[in-house]
Design a protein around this motif. Structure first.
Motif, PDB file in Angstrom:
ATOM      1  N   GLN A   1      28.407  51.545  62.158  1.00  0.00           N
ATOM      2  CA  GLN A   1      27.483  51.603  60.619  1.00  0.00           C
ATOM      3  C   GLN A   1      27.737  52.865  59.642  1.00  0.00           C
ATOM      4  N   HIS A   2      27.858  53.944  60.746  1.00  0.00           N
ATOM      5  CA  HIS A   2      28.337  55.257  59.880  1.00  0.00           C
ATOM      6  C   HIS A   2      29.637  55.152  58.994  1.00  0.00           C
ATOM      7  N   GLU A   3      30.441  54.517  59.648  1.00  0.00           N
ATOM      8  CA  GLU A   3      31.633  54.334  58.684  1.00  0.00           C
ATOM      9  C   GLU A   3      31.565  53.219  57.772  1.00  0.00           C
ATOM     10  N   ILE A   4      30.822  52.401  57.920  1.00  0.00           N
ATOM     11  CA  ILE A   4      30.483  51.361  56.737  1.00  0.00           C
ATOM     12  C   ILE A   4      29.648  52.208  55.687  1.00  0.00           C
ATOM     13  N   GLY A   5      28.650  53.054  56.259  1.00  0.00           N
ATOM     14  CA  GLY A   5      28.059  53.973  55.105  1.00  0.00           C
ATOM     15  C   GLY A   5      29.319  54.716  54.074  1.00  0.00           C
ATOM     16  N   HIS A   6      30.303  54.879  54.584  1.00  0.00           N
ATOM     17  CA  HIS A   6      31.478  55.505  53.661  1.00  0.00           C
ATOM     18  C   HIS A   6      31.891  54.389  52.818  1.00  0.00           C
ATOM     19  N   TYR A   7      32.069  53.224  53.338  1.00  0.00           N
ATOM     20  CA  TYR A   7      32.569  52.291  52.435  1.00  0.00           C
ATOM     21  C   TYR A   7      31.355  52.199  51.385  1.00  0.00           C
ATOM     22  N   VAL A   8      30.232  51.887  51.587  1.00  0.00           N
ATOM     23  CA  VAL A   8      29.135  51.685  50.601  1.00  0.00           C
ATOM     24  C   VAL A   8      29.254  52.867  49.523  1.00  0.00           C
ATOM     25  N   GLU A   9      29.242  54.066  49.982  1.00  0.00           N
ATOM     26  CA  GLU A   9      29.582  55.182  49.203  1.00  0.00           C
ATOM     27  C   GLU A   9      30.551  54.695  47.956  1.00  0.00           C
ATOM     28  N   ARG A  10      31.683  54.272  48.573  1.00  0.00           N
ATOM     29  CA  ARG A  10      32.747  53.792  47.581  1.00  0.00           C
ATOM     30  C   ARG A  10      32.392  52.397  46.876  1.00  0.00           C
ATOM     31  N   ALA A  11      31.924  51.495  47.604  1.00  0.00           N
ATOM     32  CA  ALA A  11      31.769  50.340  46.839  1.00  0.00           C
ATOM     33  C   ALA A  11      30.762  50.123  45.799  1.00  0.00           C
ATOM     34  N   VAL A  12      29.637  50.838  46.372  1.00  0.00           N
ATOM     35  CA  VAL A  12      28.201  50.766  45.346  1.00  0.00           C
ATOM     36  C   VAL A  12      27.861  51.966  44.953  1.00  0.00           C
ATOM     37  N   GLY A  13      28.220  53.086  45.120  1.00  0.00           N
ATOM     38  CA  GLY A  13      27.688  54.445  44.962  1.00  0.00           C
ATOM     39  C   GLY A  13      28.995  55.203  44.410  1.00  0.00           C
ATOM     40  N   ARG A  14      28.769  56.736  44.789  1.00  0.00           N
ATOM     41  CA  ARG A  14      29.856  57.459  44.664  1.00  0.00           C
ATOM     42  C   ARG A  14      30.026  58.507  45.623  1.00  0.00           C
ATOM     43  N   SER A  15      31.248  59.089  46.077  1.00  0.00           N
ATOM     44  CA  SER A  15      31.528  59.884  47.017  1.00  0.00           C
ATOM     45  C   SER A  15      32.349  61.033  46.303  1.00  0.00           C
ATOM     46  N   ASP A  16      32.138  62.254  46.360  1.00  0.00           N
ATOM     47  CA  ASP A  16      33.148  63.263  45.957  1.00  0.00           C
ATOM     48  C   ASP A  16      33.435  64.192  47.238  1.00  0.00           C
ATOM     49  N   SER A  17      33.370  63.580  48.514  1.00  0.00           N
ATOM     50  CA  SER A  17      33.790  64.470  49.569  1.00  0.00           C
ATOM     51  C   SER A  17      35.296  64.905  49.806  1.00  0.00           C
ATOM     52  N   PRO A  18      35.254  66.128  50.116  1.00  0.00           N
ATOM     53  CA  PRO A  18      36.705  66.387  49.957  1.00  0.00           C
ATOM     54  C   PRO A  18      37.220  66.141  51.417  1.00  0.00           C
TER      55      PRO A  18
ATOM     56  N   LEU B   1      18.482  52.916  47.172  1.00  0.00           N
ATOM     57  CA  LEU B   1      18.923  52.239  45.897  1.00  0.00           C
ATOM     58  C   LEU B   1      19.443  53.449  45.126  1.00  0.00           C
ATOM     59  N   VAL B   2      19.274  54.545  45.521  1.00  0.00           N
ATOM     60  CA  VAL B   2      19.653  55.806  44.592  1.00  0.00           C
ATOM     61  C   VAL B   2      21.152  55.978  44.470  1.00  0.00           C
ATOM     62  N   GLN B   3      21.879  55.199  45.354  1.00  0.00           N
ATOM     63  CA  GLN B   3      23.410  55.384  45.284  1.00  0.00           C
ATOM     64  C   GLN B   3      23.927  54.377  44.017  1.00  0.00           C
ATOM     65  N   PRO B   4      23.361  53.154  44.200  1.00  0.00           N
ATOM     66  CA  PRO B   4      23.775  52.240  42.996  1.00  0.00           C
ATOM     67  C   PRO B   4      23.257  52.550  41.687  1.00  0.00           C
ATOM     68  N   THR B   5      21.746  52.847  41.520  1.00  0.00           N
ATOM     69  CA  THR B   5      20.890  53.114  40.420  1.00  0.00           C
ATOM     70  C   THR B   5      21.291  54.450  39.824  1.00  0.00           C
ATOM     71  N   TYR B   6      21.663  55.499  40.322  1.00  0.00           N
ATOM     72  CA  TYR B   6      21.906  56.769  39.949  1.00  0.00           C
ATOM     73  C   TYR B   6      23.165  57.445  40.117  1.00  0.00           C
ATOM     74  N   LEU B   7      23.551  57.625  41.586  1.00  0.00           N
ATOM     75  CA  LEU B   7      24.489  58.212  41.600  1.00  0.00           C
ATOM     76  C   LEU B   7      26.028  57.744  41.146  1.00  0.00           C
ATOM     77  N   LYS B   8      26.134  56.428  41.043  1.00  0.00           N
ATOM     78  CA  LYS B   8      27.248  55.743  40.707  1.00  0.00           C
ATOM     79  C   LYS B   8      27.694  55.788  39.287  1.00  0.00           C
ATOM     80  N   THR B   9      26.506  55.979  38.440  1.00  0.00           N
ATOM     81  CA  THR B   9      26.943  56.228  36.991  1.00  0.00           C
ATOM     82  C   THR B   9      26.287  57.508  36.128  1.00  0.00           C
ATOM     83  N   ALA B  10      25.361  58.434  36.789  1.00  0.00           N
ATOM     84  CA  ALA B  10      24.773  59.239  36.358  1.00  0.00           C
ATOM     85  C   ALA B  10      25.734  60.375  35.855  1.00  0.00           C
ATOM     86  N   ALA B  11      25.541  60.982  34.935  1.00  0.00           N
ATOM     87  CA  ALA B  11      26.152  62.505  34.562  1.00  0.00           C
ATOM     88  C   ALA B  11      25.128  63.477  35.312  1.00  0.00           C
TER      89      ALA B  11
END
Length: 488
Positions: free
Chosen positions: A314-331, A426-436
């Motif tokens: 589930q941790h690895e799926i969490g990274h997929y969730v970041e990419r699929a419905v949210g945002r990730s800038d991890s180096p 819900l902060v992932q898709p409703t804010y982090l994905k699109t917010a400035a």
């Protein structure tokens, strides 16, 4: 012919009870509808055995009545819809579907059968597509985590949502392809001459629109498990247990974990079905455990096998969730829980939090031949050691903060908001994905940006509780002056 919803009127119950007096005494009970002699009457489990009728009111226990599977039978469960699922299911000619948290049972018409429609609809009442059929339940051998660093005893678990194919032994051509319902049950109708030798193959893949999942080997072959051959007949029964000894059960556990997350994405978060998810595992694999942006890789070696490590999966799926419905800038790069780049710490901390929130428990566990380790993100308290919003932080601190914000009502002594894990995610898709994002701290998504998004999506009512969780308990100097306004 139209479908008829099965309802019992008082007159029908009395009449049927009289007709069944020889089997159930004088008690005016309708016939038990399952071979076990147990049925549901609303949220009451009704048992009819040797002339005696007993009742168990699930509602008094805060539960619902449902037929689970051949092992558990009909009993009280937390969610009846959880054993029917989005695909629906067939029990003989009865179609069960779930709408708005309630199960509806429909008797298919005389010119219909209950069968699989397609990957969008699931099961329904249909015109029989062939004279032959096979039905049963498919389970896999699971090794549930024990909350420390090992496993409980192996136990069969429903192989929900997998693909089930009937194959002609002679030609090796598929005769029918369906999906297993969420209790592992399936029914497949097909055309073949009576007596033709066929077999059933369970495949760790879903084409259902809400669950685009596949589990493959390193060579991208989808995992499957075949049944013994049997002669085609009009009404065959075949149950199947996918075994660990065959080296396949863990792949189906990986699949089941992905189902849990997909349902959380489409259900709890209300996000349309995301991009397909491929997970790669096979026994003996030393490829590592990581998400490469297109697929999840999981170790399968004798020294470290993650096939049953649900929290790791589930941790690895969490990274997929970041990419699929949210945002990730991890180096990217190595991480061991010590303070690191805040973007990496956010990504790893969120992934662990996603794992624990969808599993509904705070203990992260990773087994290996050396004993493994576990960590409770509810009771652990990691404090920031530096100063400023751009300081290096621990991924453990991130997951702990997210858990404490979302675990209301909290049973322990950590400060708690009144919100839930769903609201945190819900902060992932409703804010982090699109917010400035604010130009503070590190450039890219980190804990600061999540906290900004939390107050934007939830308002400022939780300011005091979040200040206790973030600043007082963990010494992280969030400024509480984000785009939602300054906290009082």
């Amino acid at each position: 012919m139209s479908r008829a919803v099965r309802r019992w009127s008082a007159a029908m119950i009395l009449a049927l009870g009289a007709a069944l007096a020889a089997g159930c005494g004088d008690d005016p009970e309708p016939a038990c509808s399952l071979p076990s002699g147990v049925r549901c009457d609303g949220d009451t489990v009704v048992t009819c055995v040797s002339g005696d009728v007993t009742r168990r009111d699930c509602g008094d226990e805060g539960l619902q009545c449902a037929y689970v599977d051949a092992t558990a039978g009909t009993t009280c469960v937390a969610s009846a819809c959880g054993v029917v699922g989005p695909l629906g299911r067939c029990t003989g000619a009865t179609l069960s579907t779930c709408t708005d948290g309630a199960i509806t049972d429909v008797e298919c018409g005389a010119d219909q059968v209950c069968g699989f429609v397609d990957a969008t609809t699931g099961y329904g009442c249909i015109a029989a597509p062939g004279p032959m059929s096979v039905a049963g339940e498919i389970r896999y051998e699971d090794k549930p985590l024990n909350g420390t660093a090992g496993f409980e005893a192996t136990t069969p678990r429903a192989a929900r949502g997998i693909t089930v194919t009937v194959i002609d032994d002679g030609t090796m051509q598929p005769l029918a392809t369906v999906a297993a319902a969420d209790n592992g049950s399936y029914v497949a109708h097909f055309t073949a001459a009576a007596g033709t030798m066929v077999h059933v193959t369970a495949v760790a893949r879903s084409t259902f629109t809400g669950r685009p999942i596949s589990v493959t080997t390193g060579s991208s072959t989808v995992h499957g498990f075949g049944s013994p051959s049997f002669p085609a007949a009009a009404d065959s029964t075949l149950d199947l247990v996918i075994t660990d000894a065959a080296g396949e059960a863990a792949a189906f556990n990986v699949f089941d974990q992905a189902v849990t997350s997909m349902d959380a994405i489409t259900g709890q978060l209300g996000v349309p079905a995301p991009v397909p998810l491929r997970l790669q595992w096979s026994r003996g694999s030393n490829d590592g455990t990581y998400f490469d942006g297109s697929a999840i890789h999981l170790l399968g070696s004798s020294s470290d096998d993650d096939g049953y490590d649900d929290t790791v999966i589930q941790h690895e799926i969490g990274h997929y969730v970041e990419r699929a419905v949210g945002r990730s800038d991890s180096p990217g790069g190595g991480h061991n829980g010590s303070p690191t780049d805040p973007r990496l710490a956010w990504s790893e901390g969120f992934a662990t939090y996603w794992a624990q929130s969808v599993l509904g428990q705070p203990v992260y566990q990773d087994s290996n031949a050396g004993g493994g380790f576990f960590d409770n993100i509810d009771t652990e308290v990691t404090r920031a050691a530096g100063s400023g919003l751009s300081q290096q932080v621990s991924e453990g601190m991130v997951s702990q903060i997210l858990w404490d914000i979302g675990d209301a009502p909290s049973p322990d002594d950590d400060p708690s908001t009144a919100e839930t894990h769903t609201q945190v995610n819900l902060v992932q898709p409703t804010y982090l994905k699109t917010a400035a994002l604010r130009a503070v701290g590190t450039s890219g998504v980190d804990l600061v940006d999540f906290l900004d998004g939390w107050f934007v999506t939830q308002g400022l009512a939780s300011c005091a509780a979040v200040r206790d969780i973030v600043v007082t308990a963990r010494n992280f100097p969030y400024d509480f002056a984000g785009p939602a306004g300054a906290c009082p």
